[in-house]
Write an enzyme that holds these catalytic residues in place. Structure first.
Site, PDB file in Angstrom:
ATOM      1  N   TYR A 174      17.579  28.821   9.723  1.00  0.00           N
ATOM      2  CA  TYR A 174      16.395  29.525  10.227  1.00  0.00           C
ATOM      3  C   TYR A 174      16.309  29.426  11.746  1.00  0.00           C
ATOM      4  O   TYR A 174      16.495  28.361  12.324  1.00  0.00           O
ATOM      5  CB  TYR A 174      15.127  28.930   9.617  1.00  0.00           C
ATOM      6  CG  TYR A 174      14.936  29.289   8.171  1.00  0.00           C
ATOM      7  CD1 TYR A 174      14.722  30.609   7.784  1.00  0.00           C
ATOM      8  CD2 TYR A 174      14.969  28.305   7.192  1.00  0.00           C
ATOM      9  CE1 TYR A 174      14.542  30.939   6.440  1.00  0.00           C
ATOM     10  CE2 TYR A 174      14.786  28.626   5.852  1.00  0.00           C
ATOM     11  CZ  TYR A 174      14.571  29.950   5.498  1.00  0.00           C
ATOM     12  OH  TYR A 174      14.397  30.271   4.175  1.00  0.00           O
ATOM     13  N   LYS A 218       0.844  -1.201   0.000  1.00  0.00           N
ATOM     14  CA  LYS A 218       0.000   0.000   0.000  1.00  0.00           C
ATOM     15  C   LYS A 218       0.876   1.246   0.000  1.00  0.00           C
ATOM     16  O   LYS A 218       2.094   1.156   0.191  1.00  0.00           O
ATOM     17  CB  LYS A 218      -0.918  -0.017   1.227  1.00  0.00           C
ATOM     18  CG  LYS A 218      -0.173   0.016   2.548  1.00  0.00           C
ATOM     19  CD  LYS A 218      -1.124  -0.151   3.734  1.00  0.00           C
ATOM     20  CE  LYS A 218      -0.353  -0.245   5.026  1.00  0.00           C
ATOM     21  NZ  LYS A 218      -1.242  -0.491   6.173  1.00  0.00           N
TER      22      LYS A 218
HETATM   23  C1  LIG Z   1      -0.522  -1.700   6.700  1.00  0.00           C
HETATM   24  C2  LIG Z   1      -1.172  -2.971   7.067  1.00  0.00           C
HETATM   25  C3  LIG Z   1      -0.407  -4.132   7.272  1.00  0.00           C
HETATM   26  C4  LIG Z   1       1.105  -4.108   7.275  1.00  0.00           C
HETATM   27  O1  LIG Z   1       1.550  -3.477   8.444  1.00  0.00           O
HETATM   28  P1  LIG Z   1       3.106  -3.439   8.813  1.00  0.00           P
HETATM   29  O2  LIG Z   1       3.138  -2.934  10.191  1.00  0.00           O
HETATM   30  O3  LIG Z   1       3.751  -2.497   7.840  1.00  0.00           O
HETATM   31  O4  LIG Z   1       3.604  -4.822   8.659  1.00  0.00           O
HETATM   32  C5  LIG Z   1      -1.071  -5.305   7.531  1.00  0.00           C
HETATM   33  N1  LIG Z   1      -2.430  -5.349   7.585  1.00  0.00           N
HETATM   34  C6  LIG Z   1      -3.186  -4.244   7.411  1.00  0.00           C
HETATM   35  C7  LIG Z   1      -4.662  -4.363   7.492  1.00  0.00           C
HETATM   36  C8  LIG Z   1      -2.594  -3.029   7.147  1.00  0.00           C
HETATM   37  O5  LIG Z   1      -3.352  -1.947   6.970  1.00  0.00           O
END
Ligand SMILES: *Cc1c(COP(=O)(O)O)cnc(C)c1O
Length: 357
Positions: free
Chosen positions: A253, A35
Site C-alpha cells: 500500500y 494485568k
Molecule cells: C503496571 C504496573 C506495575 C508494573 O510496571 P512495569 O513497568 O511493567 O514493571 C507496577 N505497579 C503498578 C501500579 C502498575 O500499574
C-alpha cells in the site's frame, strides 16, 4: 490449514525471570504483575509458571476471580483498587488485597459488611499524579484507616514516573520519605525499572511487570542484555509467497518501498490485525529462516513484506519470527516508535497462543 501465525509461550522463561528478579531484590517479596491478561500472554496459560511468586497483582476483578477459581491461593493485589462499593462483596469473598487511593474507597470499606478485615495498600501520590493521596494527607488518612475495624494490614504504596530514565527516582523518593518517614508501614514502591536499577526503592514488596516477560522497561533491549532475563513469547509465522522485484518495482500500500535493483522479497502471514504495529517503518528488524533481515513497505492488515537478500535460500514455508527469542520485542517496538509493553498487550485474539519449550 490454519494461517501459520502463532504466539509461542516459553513457560520456563517465567520462572527464570522470577529468579532474576529475586536476585535483584533479595530482601523483598514479589508481586508478579499480570494485568492486561498477563501482558498479552494469557493469564490462564502463564500463572502456573509463576507459582513461585509471593503474589499476583492485576487490575481486573474478573482476572482476580479467574486466578482464584484456577487454584491460586496466595495473595492477589488489585493495583487500582475497587471501582465501586458493590465490588467489595467479591473482594471479600475472594480475599483480595486492594489498593486504596481515594476517600470514597475508605468510606466504602468502613460501611461494608465483610467476613474478615481487608488488607489494603494505601496509595501515596508522590509525583506521578495519577492515583493516590497527596503527601500532606497520607498521615491523616493512615490514622483514619487505623480506626476502621474492616481494615486489617496496611502497606504504603507509590508508583514511579521516571525510574527507567536518567532522572531516576530521587525526587519521588524524597517526597515519599518526607511524607511517610514516621509511618510504621511496610513499603511497596518498585516497578520493573526500580527493581532493576534502584535498590533503595525495594522495601518489603516489589511490583515488577514487563521484566517478567523478558522485555526492557526503558524500551532499549541493551539495557537488560546482561541480566539473564529471557523472552517469554515468540510471535512466529511463515513466508507464504515470494516475489522477485526489478529495479523500480514498488511494494505494498502506498508503494512506500521501491527496489533499487533486482530483489527477492517474502510475504509473511502477519499484519496489524494480528497486533503487529502498522507504524513499523521499512527496515524494522525481522528474523527469517535463521537470519536477521528487515521489513519493506507498509504493514497490511494480514501481511507484511520482508527483504530476502540476506537469506537467498528462504522459500515459501520458511520460518519467520516477528519478535521473541532471536529478536527482542523492544527492537521491533523501537522501529515502530513504541515500547514492548504495547506490542505484547496488543496481540489480537485471532493469534493462537500455544505453550512451547
Ligand atoms: C503496571 C504496573 C506495575 C508494573 O510496571 P512495569 O513497568 O511493567 O514493571 C507496577 N505497579 C503498578 C501500579 C502498575 O500499574
Amino acid at each position: 490449514m490454519p494461517r501459520p501465525i502463532t504466539a509461542t509461550l516459553h513457560l520456563a522463561a517465567f520462572d527464570n525471570n522470577l529468579q532474576v528478579i529475586r536476585r535483584q531484590a533479595p530482601g523483598a517479596k514479589v508481586w508478579s504483575v499480570v494485568k492486561a491478561n498477563a501482558y498479552g500472554h494469557g493469564l490462564k496459560h502463564v500463572w502456573r509458571s509463576l507459582a513461585n511468586t509471593d503474589g499476583f497483582a492485576l487490575l481486573d476483578l474478573a482476572e482476580a476471580v479467574l486466578l482464584r477459581e484456577s487454584g491460586w491461593q496466595g495473595p492477589i493485589l488489585l493495583l487500582e483498587g475497587f471501582f465501586q462499593p458493590e465490588d467489595l462483596a467479591l473482594v471479600d469473598r475472594y480475599q483480595l488485597t486492594t489498593a486504596v487511593h481515594s476517600d470514597w474507597q475508605l468510606a466504602a470499606i468502613a460501611d461494608a459488611r465483610l467476613t474478615a478485615p481487608l488488607n489494603i495498600y494505601l496509595k501515596l501520590n508522590s509525583g506521578m499524579n495519577r492515583l493516590g493521596f497527596a503527601p500532606d494527607r497520607i498521615r491523616s488518612v493512615w490514622q483514619q484507616a487505623q480506626g476502621i475495624a474492616n481494615i486489617g494490614a496496611m502497606t504504603l504504596m507509590s508508583h514511579f514516573a521516571t525510574a527507567d530514565e536518567a532522572r531516576g527516582v530521587t525526587q519521588q523518593m524524597a517526597t515519599i520519605d518526607r511524607a511517610a518517614a514516621d509511618l510504621p508501614l511496610p513499603r511497596c514502591l518498585a516497578n520493573s525499572a526500580a527493581t532493576l536499577w534502584h535498590p533503595d526503592t525495594h522495601g518489603s514488596w516489589v511490583r515488577p511487570g514487563i521484566i517478567l516477560y523478558g522485555a526492557s522497561p526503558s524500551g532499549n533491549s541493551a539495557d537488560i542484555a546482561a541480566t539473564g532475563l529471557q523472552a517469554t513469547m515468540s510471535l512466529r509465522s511463515e513466508i507464504i509467497a515470494v516475489q522477485t522485484l526489478k529495479s523500480g518495482d514498488c511494494v505494498g500500500y502506498g508503494w512506500r518501498y521501491t527496489a533499487s535493483a533486482v530483489q527477492r522479497i517474502g510475504i509473511v502471514a502477519c499484519g496489524y490485525a494480528d497486533g503487529y504495529p502498522r507504524h513499523a517503518q521499512s527496515g524494522t528488524p525481522i528474523w527469517v529462516d535463521g537470519v536477521l533481515t528487515r521489513t519493506v513497505g507498509t504493514v497490511s492488515m494480514d501481511m507484511l513484506a520482508v527483504d530476502l537478500t540476506p537469506c537467498p535460500q528462504a522459500a515459501i514455508g520458511a520460518e519467520v519470527e516477528l519478535w521473541g527469542r532471536h529478536l527482542p520485542v523492544d527492537d521491533v517496538a523501537a522501529a515502530a516508535g513504541t515500547l514492548g509493553y504495547e506490542l505484547l498487550t496488543a496481540l489480537t485474539p485471532r493469534v493462537p497462543v500455544e505453550a512451547g519449550a
